[in-house]
Design a protein around this motif. Structure first.
Motif, PDB file in Angstrom:
ATOM      1  N   ALA A 118       0.814  -1.214   0.000  1.00  0.00           N
ATOM      2  CA  ALA A 118       0.000   0.000   0.000  1.00  0.00           C
ATOM      3  C   ALA A 118       0.849   1.266   0.000  1.00  0.00           C
ATOM      4  O   ALA A 118       0.485   2.252  -0.631  1.00  0.00           O
ATOM      5  N   GLN A 166      -5.404   6.395  -6.850  1.00  0.00           N
ATOM      6  CA  GLN A 166      -6.321   5.374  -7.367  1.00  0.00           C
ATOM      7  C   GLN A 166      -6.486   5.660  -8.860  1.00  0.00           C
ATOM      8  O   GLN A 166      -7.336   6.435  -9.258  1.00  0.00           O
ATOM      9  N   ALA A 184      -5.677  -0.352   8.078  1.00  0.00           N
ATOM     10  CA  ALA A 184      -5.794   0.903   7.325  1.00  0.00           C
ATOM     11  C   ALA A 184      -4.498   1.208   6.593  1.00  0.00           C
ATOM     12  O   ALA A 184      -4.517   1.678   5.455  1.00  0.00           O
ATOM     13  N   VAL A 185      -3.389   0.920   7.243  1.00  0.00           N
ATOM     14  CA  VAL A 185      -2.094   1.154   6.606  1.00  0.00           C
ATOM     15  C   VAL A 185      -1.870   0.141   5.477  1.00  0.00           C
ATOM     16  O   VAL A 185      -1.251   0.447   4.463  1.00  0.00           O
ATOM     17  N   CYS A 227      -4.229  -1.329   3.562  1.00  0.00           N
ATOM     18  CA  CYS A 227      -5.178  -1.262   2.441  1.00  0.00           C
ATOM     19  C   CYS A 227      -4.725  -0.219   1.419  1.00  0.00           C
ATOM     20  O   CYS A 227      -4.746   0.978   1.715  1.00  0.00           O
ATOM     21  N   PRO A 228      -4.336  -0.639   0.226  1.00  0.00           N
ATOM     22  CA  PRO A 228      -3.860   0.347  -0.753  1.00  0.00           C
ATOM     23  C   PRO A 228      -4.971   1.231  -1.301  1.00  0.00           C
ATOM     24  O   PRO A 228      -4.703   2.235  -1.941  1.00  0.00           O
ATOM     25  N   TYR A 229      -6.206   0.841  -1.019  1.00  0.00           N
ATOM     26  CA  TYR A 229      -7.355   1.607  -1.540  1.00  0.00           C
ATOM     27  C   TYR A 229      -7.919   2.576  -0.499  1.00  0.00           C
ATOM     28  O   TYR A 229      -8.889   3.277  -0.781  1.00  0.00           O
ATOM     29  N   MET A 230      -7.348   2.581   0.660  1.00  0.00           N
ATOM     30  CA  MET A 230      -7.759   3.463   1.767  1.00  0.00           C
ATOM     31  C   MET A 230      -9.251   3.376   2.057  1.00  0.00           C
ATOM     32  O   MET A 230      -9.948   4.386   2.142  1.00  0.00           O
ATOM     33  N   ARG A 264     -10.509   1.697   4.756  1.00  0.00           N
ATOM     34  CA  ARG A 264     -10.744   1.368   6.163  1.00  0.00           C
ATOM     35  C   ARG A 264     -10.934   2.681   6.909  1.00  0.00           C
ATOM     36  O   ARG A 264     -10.311   3.690   6.570  1.00  0.00           O
TER      37      ARG A 264
END
Lengths: 305, 204
Positions: free
Chosen positions: A151, A293, B97-98, B100-103, B105
């Motif tokens: 991420a 994104q 949350a950290v 998840c690359p899609y943010m 959370r």
């Protein structure tokens, strides 16, 4: 799409890089205390410094664990963090911290109480082995906690645990030397550490350069972080605190110290090194960026972003 | 075994944020917590500029990094692929949350449940809905699991005025979703993260 065309998004409805705001100064403090305390404990163990071992132990058990507890949203459930060591580096870290607290306590108790361990030498030997392994794990596992996910590309490299380990070693070495100097300079057992410290500082500096060079050729999010460190809003912290104070000043003063030994100078060196160490961890956390994104409508589908 | 997922047709999305509001209404999320949102970007050079939209929500990844990062086992995956959070197990470490690359959370900060969108405390609706959250824990989109369990579609899907969202089972090769993905070359966000998302996008 070029990196320069993407900026840090002001909020989650806008397009751009997204700032990591979840892990704050408390996590930075916990990582700092973990690396420093375990480093101090192990290097003091190697040089036979009881005070260093006790202080290192307390920094880990109270400092690291205390900061983690203060950070948690539900601290009363902290024990649940140990539930999934099969997949979570945090859970593995909890186990290592627990083992370190127990084994280190067994080792230190006779020292604190003023009596040697006679009752069960085998237990003492086992405790020593567990303390060494778990302490070593605490020194670097934060790097795996951070680099585990893709991420945040700036963290997503195998160099990070190595960098964290090297800084923990440096911090432990510096503090062990300082404590040795403060106790009894003439009969100190840390002379070899003083000779090793400049080389350790140079190794850390080189590793930091390699890290940033690698990240400057990584994904746009990682490149943007490097840009912020070198030319952007964090350049003062990077060049001022991490490089100038944490590495260069520490290196120069440690070389001077070998010629002109003074207790006060040891304290200044420790202050400089710890400032650089803490600043590096805080900057790592603060400057972590999530990738945009991406979508075709935005000019890319996201491969490599 | 079913694997629930969603296909979002970007050619149909007009960026009205009806999905954002429907989600907030359905889930009664506190201020600042948006399970569904629409990312907006202006592209091009004046005078040929245009505004483009990307509706996003939890991707309910098959290989969910949030579930891997969760040290307490609070994040779990249902048999139908929905990624859920057990708030009673969540310790609020924010590792998910950290990770998840899609943010997607969201953390319920202390005090967040004490005030609603009006200044006079909580509305009756907020008082009921906020009871489903717990301070100091994480929350996230569940694809409206309570609705799905009743055979309904998620709120964002039924609300979309342009029918840009299609919800269903991703498993059957001859199913509606797979057919759309195949025929219109569907893609996912951040494929290099290897999370195997269950939300696909169409733009052809």
């Amino acid at each position: 799409m070029t990196t320069s065309s993407i900026t840090v998004a002001p909020h989650r409805f806008a397009y751009g890089f997204y700032r990591q705001a979840w892990w704050n100064w408390l996590i930075g403090t916990a990582f700092f205390c973990g690396g420093l305390g375990a480093g101090l404990f192990l290097i003091s163990l190697a040089t036979g410094q009881r005070l260093g071992m006790i202080l290192g132990y307390l920094v880990v058990v109270l400092g690291k664990n205390g900061a983690h507890l203060l950070y948690l949203g539900r601290p009363e459930r902290f024990w649940r963090a140990a539930m999934r060591p099969d997949r979570s580096w945090i859970a593995r870290g909890i186990w290592a911290s627990g083992l370190f607290a127990m084994s280190g306590g067994i080792l230190l108790l006779p020292m604190i109480l003023g009596s040697e361990w006679h009752a069960a030498a085998s237990i003492a030997t086992a405790a020593k082995a567990i303390a060494i392994v778990s302490g070593l794990f605490i020194m670097f596992y934060d790097g795996f906690v951070m680099n585990h996910s893709a991420a945040i590309p700036f963290w997503n490299t195998q160099l990070l645990p190595l960098l964290i380990l090297m800084y923990a070693t440096l911090g432990g070495t510096t503090l062990t030397i300082t404590l040795g100097a403060l106790q009894d300079y003439e009969s100190r057992e840390t002379a070899w550490l003083e000779k090793a410290e400049p080389y350790l500082l140079i190794a850390n500096f080189l590793l930091l350069c390699v890290y940033l060079l690698r990240m400057s050729r990584w994904t746009p999010a990682a490149q943007e972080t490097v840009r912020m460190w070198v030319k952007g809003r964090y350049a003062r912290v990077f060049f001022g605190l991490i490089v100038a104070v944490g590495l260069i000043a520490t290196l120069m003063l440690s070389v001077v110290q070998q010629q002109w030994q003074a207790q006060g100078l040891s304290l200044v060196i420790a202050g400089c090194e710890l400032t650089g160490d803490f600043s590096l961890l805080m900057l790592m956390l603060k400057s972590g960026l999530f990738s945009p994104q991406t979508a075709p409508a935005f000019g890319a589908r996201g491969n490599g972003i | 075994m079913a694997r629930l997922g969603m296909v979002i047709d970007l050619k149909r999305c007009i960026g009205c944020n009806a999905c954002t509001l429907a989600c907030k209404q359905e889930n009664g999320t506190p201020e600042g917590v948006h399970y569904a949102r629409v990312i907006t970007r202006e592209v091009g050079t004046y005078p040929t500029t245009r505004r483009t939209f990307l509706p996003v929500l939890c991707n309910h990844c098959d290989d969910a990094p949030c579930a891997q990062a969760c040290p307490s086992g609070a994040t779990w995956i249902r048999n139908d692929g929905l990624v859920m959070v057990d708030r009673e197990k969540c310790i609020g470490c924010r590792a998910c949350a950290v990770a998840c690359p899609y943010m997607n959370r969201h953390f319920i900060e202390k005090g967040l449940l004490e005030h609603g969108y009006s200044t006079d405390g909580l509305s009756p609706y907020e008082a009921i809905k906020f009871a489903e959250f717990e301070e100091g824990t994480m929350t996230k989109c569940t694809f409206c699991a309570p609705r799905v369990d009743q055979g309904l579609e998620p709120a964002c899907v039924v609300t979309c005025p342009t029918d840009a969202r299609i919800f269903g089972d991703l498993e059957p090769e001859d199913g509606k979703l797979q057919k759309l993905i195949r025929e219109r070359k569907g893609w996912t966000l951040l494929p290099h993260c290897n999370t195997k998302p269950s939300v696909f996008y169409l733009d052809e």
